[in-house]
Design a protein around this motif. Structure first.
Motif, mmCIF file in Angstrom:
data_model
loop_
_atom_site.group_PDB
_atom_site.id
_atom_site.type_symbol
_atom_site.label_atom_id
_atom_site.label_comp_id
_atom_site.label_asym_id
_atom_site.label_seq_id
_atom_site.Cartn_x
_atom_site.Cartn_y
_atom_site.Cartn_z
ATOM 1 N N ILE A 296 0.836 -1.194 0.000
ATOM 2 C CA ILE A 296 0.000 0.000 0.000
ATOM 3 C C ILE A 296 0.876 1.251 0.000
ATOM 4 N N VAL A 297 1.876 1.287 0.866
ATOM 5 C CA VAL A 297 2.733 2.469 0.978
ATOM 6 C C VAL A 297 3.536 2.675 -0.309
ATOM 7 N N SER B 172 3.965 8.368 2.688
ATOM 8 C CA SER B 172 3.728 8.216 1.257
ATOM 9 C C SER B 172 3.316 9.549 0.630
ATOM 10 N N GLY B 173 2.634 10.406 1.404
ATOM 11 C CA GLY B 173 2.238 11.711 0.898
ATOM 12 C C GLY B 173 3.422 12.603 0.569
ATOM 13 N N LEU B 174 4.528 12.442 1.302
ATOM 14 C CA LEU B 174 5.715 13.248 1.058
ATOM 15 C C LEU B 174 6.363 12.937 -0.285
ATOM 16 N N ALA B 175 6.028 11.774 -0.862
ATOM 17 C CA ALA B 175 6.566 11.452 -2.184
ATOM 18 C C ALA B 175 6.105 12.468 -3.223
ATOM 19 N N SER B 176 4.980 13.126 -2.972
ATOM 20 C CA SER B 176 4.505 14.170 -3.878
ATOM 21 C C SER B 176 5.493 15.324 -3.930
ATOM 22 N N VAL B 177 6.047 15.688 -2.779
ATOM 23 C CA VAL B 177 7.038 16.764 -2.722
ATOM 24 C C VAL B 177 8.297 16.363 -3.483
ATOM 25 N N GLY C 45 0.626 -2.306 -7.613
ATOM 26 C CA GLY C 45 0.533 -2.395 -6.150
ATOM 27 C C GLY C 45 -0.901 -2.392 -5.667
ATOM 28 N N PHE C 46 -1.721 -1.470 -6.190
ATOM 29 C CA PHE C 46 -3.115 -1.389 -5.767
ATOM 30 C C PHE C 46 -3.892 -2.631 -6.185
#
Length: 258
Positions: free
Chosen positions: A118-119, A183-188, A215-216
């Motif tokens: 998931i991550v 995982s949200g920080l991957a956007s940055v 993955g999903f």
């Protein structure tokens, strides 16, 4: 200023959607987490099949290459989970290794391997979102902020699904929130890299999307759906189908597809 705007927008797109999803889960869904695994199935399948793969194909990448990447990703996630099961078997003496999944009635869904997938899948997806936000800012700052708002809106249902899977896998609220935020920080990361390397990143985006979709898909089909089949009553099946449909509809309704 453009770089600072990209960082601010990708932080908002990555982390605000995670916080919004967590608040929704804490306030409304927390007591129903085991039942709402079905919602997560619908959300994950919809994101993979209605968003990520179509975006990869529409980018004019080689379709055979995109689906070859999807296949390779599914096999890689299979081996990742197999290694986790082997490790669990050796450490805990679980025999055939099924203890890592907790398949006994009422046990947590999935385990560390499911959480890792998931991550990883979410991180790849968020990375691509960051690239898209950066590209929009480089074209026009107003377009960049509009893209960030769109990302926040379409990420919330997926993050709710991810949060539910992590909670159902036995993670505490704080741990599930921390993993989603990571995982949200991957956007940055995607946004900053795109600012400097957009021309060289563009060709890789379709294949990153295909890996995220793998993955999903793997989590939904290999980990979550088998757990749903443990309940065979007609009432349970109807409830599961309704919640899967709700997950799909939520992704579609929030503008995740086009």
């Amino acid at each position: 200023m453009v770089l600072l705007s990209i960082i601010a927008a990708t932080l908002a797109g990555g982390l605000l959607s995670v916080l919004a999803a967590a608040l929704i889960s804490f306030a409304v869904l927390e007591r129903w987490v085991p039942r709402l695994v079905s919602f997560a199935v619908g959300a994950l399948l919809a994101v993979a099949l209605l968003v990520l793969l179509p975006q990869a194909i529409e980018s004019q990448a080689d379709a055979r290459g995109v689906f070859a990447t999807l296949l390779a990703g599914l096999l890689a996630f299979f081996m990742m989970e197999k290694l986790a099961l082997w490790r669990h078997s050796h450490v805990h003496g679980a025999g055939d290794g099924h203890g890592a999944h907790g398949h006994a009635h009422g046990a947590p869904v999935g385990g560390r391997a499911t959480a890792a997938m998931i991550v990883i899948g979410d991180s790849l997806h968020n990375f691509v979102d960051g690239v898209l936000i950066a590209a929009a800012f480089l074209a026009d700052p107003k377009l960049g902020w509009a893209a960030a708002i769109a990302v926040i809106a379409h990420e919330i249902p997926q993050e709710v699904g991810d949060f539910l899977v992590l909670r159902a896998s036995g993670y505490t609220r704080a741990r599930a929130l921390a993993l989603n935020a990571l995982s949200g920080l991957a956007s940055v990361v995607g946004g900053v890299l795109a600012y400097f390397l957009l021309s060289s990143l563009a060709g890789a985006i379709p294949y990153v999307l295909a890996l995220a979709a793998a993955g999903f898909l793997y989590v939904a089909v290999a980990d979550l759906i088998p757990n749903l089949h443990r309940r065979v009553a007609v009432r349970d099946a109807a409830s599961q189908l309704a919640l899967i449909a709700l997950g799909v509809a939520t992704v579609v309704a929030t503008g995740h597809t086009h």
